[in-house]
Design a protein around this motif. Structure first.
Motif, PDB file in Angstrom:
ATOM      1  N   ILE A  57      58.781  12.977   2.504  1.00  0.00           N
ATOM      2  CA  ILE A  57      58.592  11.746   1.738  1.00  0.00           C
ATOM      3  C   ILE A  57      57.943  12.160   0.434  1.00  0.00           C
ATOM      4  N   GLN A  58      58.665  12.019  -0.673  1.00  0.00           N
ATOM      5  CA  GLN A  58      58.180  12.455  -1.982  1.00  0.00           C
ATOM      6  C   GLN A  58      57.956  11.241  -2.881  1.00  0.00           C
ATOM      7  N   VAL A  59      56.727  11.115  -3.368  1.00  0.00           N
ATOM      8  CA  VAL A  59      56.341   9.952  -4.170  1.00  0.00           C
ATOM      9  C   VAL A  59      55.729  10.420  -5.484  1.00  0.00           C
ATOM     10  N   VAL A  98      56.615  15.361   6.028  1.00  0.00           N
ATOM     11  CA  VAL A  98      55.665  15.911   5.066  1.00  0.00           C
ATOM     12  C   VAL A  98      55.549  14.923   3.916  1.00  0.00           C
ATOM     13  N   PHE A  99      54.323  14.552   3.567  1.00  0.00           N
ATOM     14  CA  PHE A  99      54.081  13.583   2.503  1.00  0.00           C
ATOM     15  C   PHE A  99      53.604  14.315   1.263  1.00  0.00           C
ATOM     16  N   GLN A 100      54.381  14.226   0.177  1.00  0.00           N
ATOM     17  CA  GLN A 100      54.048  14.891  -1.078  1.00  0.00           C
ATOM     18  C   GLN A 100      53.890  13.853  -2.185  1.00  0.00           C
ATOM     19  N   VAL A 101      52.869  14.037  -3.002  1.00  0.00           N
ATOM     20  CA  VAL A 101      52.571  13.095  -4.078  1.00  0.00           C
ATOM     21  C   VAL A 101      52.458  13.848  -5.401  1.00  0.00           C
ATOM     22  N   ASN A 162      66.490  18.485  -2.307  1.00  0.00           N
ATOM     23  CA  ASN A 162      67.941  18.300  -2.399  1.00  0.00           C
ATOM     24  C   ASN A 162      68.543  17.786  -1.106  1.00  0.00           C
ATOM     25  N   ASN A 163      67.698  17.640  -0.070  1.00  0.00           N
ATOM     26  CA  ASN A 163      68.196  17.181   1.228  1.00  0.00           C
ATOM     27  C   ASN A 163      68.453  15.677   1.181  1.00  0.00           C
ATOM     28  N   PRO A 164      69.689  15.241   1.414  1.00  0.00           N
ATOM     29  CA  PRO A 164      69.999  13.802   1.332  1.00  0.00           C
ATOM     30  C   PRO A 164      69.268  12.968   2.376  1.00  0.00           C
ATOM     31  N   GLN A 165      68.721  13.618   3.411  1.00  0.00           N
ATOM     32  CA  GLN A 165      67.994  12.888   4.446  1.00  0.00           C
ATOM     33  C   GLN A 165      66.541  12.613   4.062  1.00  0.00           C
ATOM     34  N   ASP A 166      66.048  13.277   3.018  1.00  0.00           N
ATOM     35  CA  ASP A 166      64.668  13.079   2.579  1.00  0.00           C
ATOM     36  C   ASP A 166      64.563  11.836   1.697  1.00  0.00           C
ATOM     37  N   PHE A 167      63.326  11.383   1.497  1.00  0.00           N
ATOM     38  CA  PHE A 167      63.070  10.153   0.739  1.00  0.00           C
ATOM     39  C   PHE A 167      62.363  10.499  -0.568  1.00  0.00           C
ATOM     40  N   ARG A 168      62.887   9.977  -1.680  1.00  0.00           N
ATOM     41  CA  ARG A 168      62.349  10.246  -3.008  1.00  0.00           C
ATOM     42  C   ARG A 168      62.150   8.921  -3.745  1.00  0.00           C
ATOM     43  N   VAL A 169      60.966   8.742  -4.339  1.00  0.00           N
ATOM     44  CA  VAL A 169      60.710   7.473  -5.015  1.00  0.00           C
ATOM     45  C   VAL A 169      59.727   7.679  -6.172  1.00  0.00           C
TER      46      VAL A 169
END
Length: 400
Positions: A57-59, A98-101, A162-169
């Protein structure tokens, strides 16, 4: 009043235990390129090993730091931990993400005009103490708020998965016209959507005007949500019977950390400093929310804490530079150190379980004592509601 006096005494005692050194780190920018202070190679490798096989989860949070935005900055500083707590309840196919900010600020005269008055304060990172430190380093100053430029910077500078299953916002917040600057906001947002990055917009001004309409258009094009936030609204805080014990357990939790490596001592001191920042903030619940977040899976410190390093990455104690350990451990054998690490690991899990139990009781108490007509549209509530809906749409599950 007696309960409140006990709470304040407990928190006061807590502060006496904490020794904080505020360390403000800023990315260097040269010739229009961001040159971040890179971690030593071995620590960067550890971080990569932790995150390789888990959903992400990338924020990215982009904050207007012009003169009028003190309320927004303060809300973010104190409420980021509530967002982290909410994200810790997210799973994907049974796995803990994994939560990345990442953090940017923009619209500030202290930043170069040639670079759009914006700056990355940290890359996408699991180091939440570093994110907090950077939030407290922001000083508001008048400037030009170029929303399109800072969105474009975040899209192109950050190391998005680049993984289409991951979340980017991306969450971008501000109070000036969305179309300022020479970078076309529509093209910037289009670049984001091409990388499957959602763009949510938060307008901190009057809800019904031309400017708010532009911010809403930005969210619509970014396949995200638009929110209107009163950044200066006083947040209502409800004290609970569990607050003092959570604060005390937080200090016990800190005592289980064993710094190691080139960044160990500085990171340990950063942890203490961010506790102090949270507990001394105008919002009394900030320190408690941070304490609760530190007991979740989102709070990861394997790059500098030996307990996490052994648990998550199987750090070889024979290869650890003992001169970077606390002084009382330097003369011990690897077997003796391992025994202490195991003891701290068990103690930490026990403390985390106690904090989690009290956190749920605190949450239930607040819900029971909050009037239904007094639910505020605070920054954390807006972000959590948006994240949950968008994560579920992406195939993540929420453990409510």
């Amino acid at each position: 009043m007696k309960k409140f006096n006990i709470l304040f005494i407990t928190l006061g005692a807590y502060f006496c235990f904490v020794i904080a050194n505020n360390i403000y780190a800023k990315a260097n920018i040269k010739n229009g390129e961001i040159i971040d202070n890179k971690l030593p190679e071995n620590i960067a490798q550890i971080q990569n090993n932790v995150t390789d096989n888990q959903p992400k989860i990338q924020v990215a949070i982009l904050l207007d730091s012009s003169n009028s935005m003190d309320g927004l900055i303060e809300q973010t500083r104190t409420q980021i931990w509530s967002v982290i707590n909410a994200v810790s309840k997210v799973r994907k196919n049974g796995k803990i993400p994994v939560f990345q900010v990442s953090l940017y600020h923009y619209g500030n005269n202290s930043l170069p005009s040639a670079e759009g008055f914006n700056r990355m304060l940290n890359e996408l990172s699991t180091d939440l103490d570093k994110v907090s430190e950077n939030l407290f380093s922001i000083q508001t100053n008048g400037g030009q708020e170029y929303a399109g430029w800072v969105i474009n910077s975040a899209v192109n500078e950050l190391k998005w998965s680049n993984n289409p299953q991951d979340f980017r916002v991306i969450f971008i917040a501000g109070n000036e016209p969305f179309d300022q600057g020479t970078v076309d906001w529509k093209k910037a947002i289009n670049s984001a959507t091409q990388k499957d990055i959602i763009v949510n917009t938060i307008y901190c001004g009057e809800s019904e005007n031309t400017e708010s309409n532009l911010w809403a258009m930005g969210a619509s094009q970014g396949k995200g949500n638009f929110f209107n936030l009163n950044q200066d609204e006083k947040v209502v805080v409800i004290p609970t019977p569990y607050d003092g014990e959570i604060a005390r357990l937080n200090q016990e939790l800190n005592d289980t950390y064993i710094p190691y490596g080139n960044q160990g001592r500085a990171s340990f001191e950063r942890q203490q400093a961010q506790d102090m920042n949270a507990f001394s903030s105008p919002n009394p619940s900030a320190g408690l929310a941070r304490s609760e977040a530190k007991a979740t899976s989102s709070y990861r410190n394997s790059s500098w804490d030996l307990v996490d390093g052994v648990a998550e990455n199987g750090v070889d104690l024979n290869s650890v530079d003992k001169t970077t350990l606390p002084e009382n451990l330097r003369s011990l054998s690897s077997a003796e150190i391992r025994k202490i690490v195991d003891e701290m690991m068990l103690k930490r899990e026990q403390i985390k379980a106690k904090i989690a139990e009290l956190a749920q009781k605190r949450l239930d108490y607040i819900a029971k004592n909050t009037p239904k007509d007094n639910i505020q549209a605070t920054l954390d509530r807006l972000m959590i509601d948006s994240l949950y809906k968008q994560l579920e749409a992406k195939g993540f599950q929420i453990q409510r």
